[in-house]
Structures are given as C-alpha cells and as structure tokens.
Scaffold this active site. Structure first.
Site, mmCIF file in Angstrom:
data_model
loop_
_atom_site.group_PDB
_atom_site.id
_atom_site.type_symbol
_atom_site.label_atom_id
_atom_site.label_comp_id
_atom_site.label_asym_id
_atom_site.label_seq_id
_atom_site.Cartn_x
_atom_site.Cartn_y
_atom_site.Cartn_z
ATOM 1 N N ASP A 116 0.869 -1.183 0.000
ATOM 2 C CA ASP A 116 0.000 0.000 0.000
ATOM 3 C C ASP A 116 0.901 1.225 0.000
ATOM 4 O O ASP A 116 2.108 1.131 0.248
ATOM 5 C CB ASP A 116 -0.889 -0.018 1.267
ATOM 6 C CG ASP A 116 -1.740 1.246 1.384
ATOM 7 O OD1 ASP A 116 -2.293 1.696 0.358
ATOM 8 O OD2 ASP A 116 -1.856 1.810 2.495
ATOM 9 N N SER A 117 0.290 2.376 -0.213
ATOM 10 C CA SER A 117 1.043 3.625 -0.171
ATOM 11 C C SER A 117 1.453 3.975 1.263
ATOM 12 O O SER A 117 2.256 4.879 1.469
ATOM 13 C CB SER A 117 0.179 4.744 -0.734
ATOM 14 O OG SER A 117 -1.026 4.815 0.011
ATOM 15 N N CYS A 163 -3.829 -1.033 -2.143
ATOM 16 C CA CYS A 163 -4.105 0.400 -2.285
ATOM 17 C C CYS A 163 -5.002 0.622 -3.502
ATOM 18 O O CYS A 163 -4.663 0.189 -4.612
ATOM 19 C CB CYS A 163 -2.751 1.087 -2.479
ATOM 20 S SG CYS A 163 -2.850 2.839 -2.810
ATOM 21 N N GLU A 180 -5.490 9.694 9.208
ATOM 22 C CA GLU A 180 -4.096 9.598 9.667
ATOM 23 C C GLU A 180 -3.850 10.434 10.912
ATOM 24 O O GLU A 180 -2.998 10.108 11.729
ATOM 25 C CB GLU A 180 -3.149 9.985 8.536
ATOM 26 C CG GLU A 180 -3.394 9.050 7.377
ATOM 27 C CD GLU A 180 -2.190 8.727 6.543
ATOM 28 O OE1 GLU A 180 -1.335 9.591 6.419
ATOM 29 O OE2 GLU A 180 -2.148 7.595 6.015
ATOM 30 N N CYS A 196 -11.245 3.177 -0.802
ATOM 31 C CA CYS A 196 -9.951 3.672 -0.298
ATOM 32 C C CYS A 196 -9.638 2.910 0.982
ATOM 33 O O CYS A 196 -10.542 2.629 1.785
ATOM 34 C CB CYS A 196 -10.046 5.169 -0.032
ATOM 35 S SG CYS A 196 -8.578 5.853 0.760
ATOM 36 N N HIS A 223 -8.426 3.759 3.709
ATOM 37 C CA HIS A 223 -8.665 4.408 5.000
ATOM 38 C C HIS A 223 -10.151 4.463 5.392
ATOM 39 O O HIS A 223 -10.471 4.666 6.555
ATOM 40 C CB HIS A 223 -8.134 5.843 4.975
ATOM 41 C CG HIS A 223 -6.634 5.943 4.940
ATOM 42 N ND1 HIS A 223 -5.879 5.326 3.976
ATOM 43 C CD2 HIS A 223 -5.764 6.581 5.764
ATOM 44 C CE1 HIS A 223 -4.593 5.591 4.196
ATOM 45 N NE2 HIS A 223 -4.501 6.349 5.281
HETATM 46 N N1 DGL Z 1 -3.995 3.833 0.009
HETATM 47 C C1 DGL Z 1 -4.632 4.890 -0.735
HETATM 48 C C2 DGL Z 1 -5.882 4.345 -1.418
HETATM 49 O O1 DGL Z 1 -6.442 3.341 -1.061
HETATM 50 C C3 DGL Z 1 -5.008 6.057 0.164
HETATM 51 C C4 DGL Z 1 -3.821 6.867 0.629
HETATM 52 C C5 DGL Z 1 -3.064 7.532 -0.505
HETATM 53 O O2 DGL Z 1 -3.603 8.432 -1.184
HETATM 54 O O3 DGL Z 1 -1.943 7.132 -0.738
HETATM 55 O O4 DGL Z 1 -6.334 4.928 -2.375
#
Ligand code: DGL
Length: 262
Positions: free
Chosen positions: A6-7, A69, A148, A180, A182
C-alpha cells in the site's frame, strides 16, 4: 508469504482482513510511507512506485501479491500483471464484482482518492459486469489525512463526511463502495450519513474474500504459502509515530514496523 503493498499504513485494513480470513498464511507487508500519498500523484508515478514495491515483496519471498491500495490498483494493476509472473490480486476487482451483484436499483456510489476516481476504473469495471448501471463517483481527498490524524470521531470529520456524501445522497444510490484503504475506519460515520438503506461495500473485506477463494482454488500454491509457524512481517519506507498508532488501531494490537526501502 502473501505479499501486500500500500502507499502507507491504510492498507493494513486489507492485511488485517486477510489475516482474519486466511489464518496460518504469513504476510509480508510493505507500506510506502515515504512516498505517500499516492492518491494525488500521476498514474505514471504510481506505476513506478508500485513496481518497486512489488520487487521488494518478491525479494521477501512473496509468491502472491495483493495490491492493497485503491490508488495503486487503479493505475498499475494491468501493468503489474503483465510485468510479473506471480499472481497479482487487488482491492478493486472484488469490490466491483460485489457492487454489481448486490445493487438492486443499479445505482452505485463510489468514493475514493482523486487518483482512483479520476481513473474511472470502478465505472468501467461495474459497467462491464452489469451494463447500464449508473455509477456516481466522488473524490474525498480530505478523508485520508483526517484518518491519519486519528480524527475518527471529531465534529470536523463528521461535517466533512456529510459534505462529501451530499451529492451521492441526492442520487438514490442503494450501494456505496468505500474505494480507499482508510475509509473502513470511517464506516461508523459514513453509514448513518449516507442512509441506512444504502449498503456499504468495504473493499478491504472484498479483497480478503478474493484472496481466500484464490487460495481455495489454487491448492498447490496455497500449500506452499501455508506456514502457521511463521510470523507476518511489516515493513514501511519511513517510520513515523502516526504509522505506529494507525497500525495498532487497525490490528487491535501493537505491530512491529521495520524500516526498509523499496
Ligand atoms: N492507500 C490509498 C488508497 O487506497 C489512500 C492513501 C493515498 O492516497 O496514498 O487509495
């Protein structure tokens, strides 16, 4: 090991869901905190980062990759699937399938980062599965930083969630995809504000179901991956206090994060 990237730490919602549905399968996780967020980056950059994250996981003996992600999956899934020999699953494909099946009135809402919404991947996927479906998408860029910051129950967060959901509320959707990593942490705010009659699809849960069914239909790979003695490992490209807090919140226990570069 099952490799997940993931990011950042948000993809741990996917890792946690996989852990629950696939006990005994150790995970190796990479969260690219140093280069997060992906949601505001160009598709070219996200593809480049996604390839280096995949290389990192393969070096750590991953034999199955899960793109946890949404932003990375929306930009890089077909490219990675062409580039690598290992099976690559993602968070978007299973959520698309589920949405197309469960919507009764054929009006589906999608929320996600700018990159995910701009890619149009959910619209395309849902319309391939179920032609004629009306897909209403809306980017919600402020939700990731709010999660976050740990602002999960603050008035300000409630207000922003309400504001983002307003355009969807007026369009008679009966299904909403949380597109997403989050957003599962904001389900308690999103559910009541979008309305009880709208079914929420959590892309992390759908991804975990798809991993489970992949293992069930690929017994040879599943037996190579199954190793209840081995512990899952969690790597991040930058160690921050927020990362530790969010990881512990998602797993409900402290998680040891190790710094590594992809
Ligand atoms: N993990 C990213 C997503 O699911 C969210 C956080 C980011 O923008 O990197 O889109």
């Amino acid at each position: 090991m099952i490799g997940i990237f993931d990011s950042g730490v948000g993809g741990m919602t996917v890792a946690r869901a996989i852990e629950q549905r696939c006990p005994g399968y150790p995970l190796v996780y990479f969260g690219d905190i140093a280069r997060t967020p992906y949601g505001s980056k160009s598709s070219e950059t996200i593809k480049k980062y996604s390839a280096s994250n995949t290389d990192f996981l393969l070096e750590h003996r991953a034999k199955l990759i899960v793109i946890a992600c949404n932003s990375a999956a929306s930009a890089a899934l077909p490219t990675l699937q062409k580039q690598y020999k290992v099976p690559i699953l993602d968070v978007i494909t299973p959520a698309v399938k589920r949405a197309a099946i469960i919507s009764k009135n054929g009006r589906i809402g999608i929320i996600g980062t700018r990159a995910t919404i701009k890619s149009g991947i959910y619209e395309q996927g849902i319309n391939q599965e179920r032609p004629g479906t009306r897909v209403i998408s809306h980017p919600c860029p402020l939700l990731v930083p709010l999660v976050e910051e740990g602002w999960l129950g603050k008035q300000e967060t409630k207000m922003i969630v309400r504001r983002y959901l307003h355009p969807l509320r007026t369009r008679q959707i009966d299904t909403l995809v949380l597109g997403c990593t989050h957003y599962p942490l904001l389900k308690h705010l999103i559910g009541p504000r979008i309305g009880r009659r709208v079914q929420l699809i959590d892309s992390s849960i759908e991804a975990a179901r798809s991993v489970r069914s992949f293992l069930d239909t690929h017994p040879d790979l599943a037996s190579q991956l199954h190793d209840p003695e081995k512990e899952s490992r969690f790597f991040v490209s930058d160690l921050t206090e927020t990362a530790h807090q969010l990881a512990a919140k998602i797993f409900g226990r402290p998680i040891t994060l190790k710094k590594a570069n992809a």
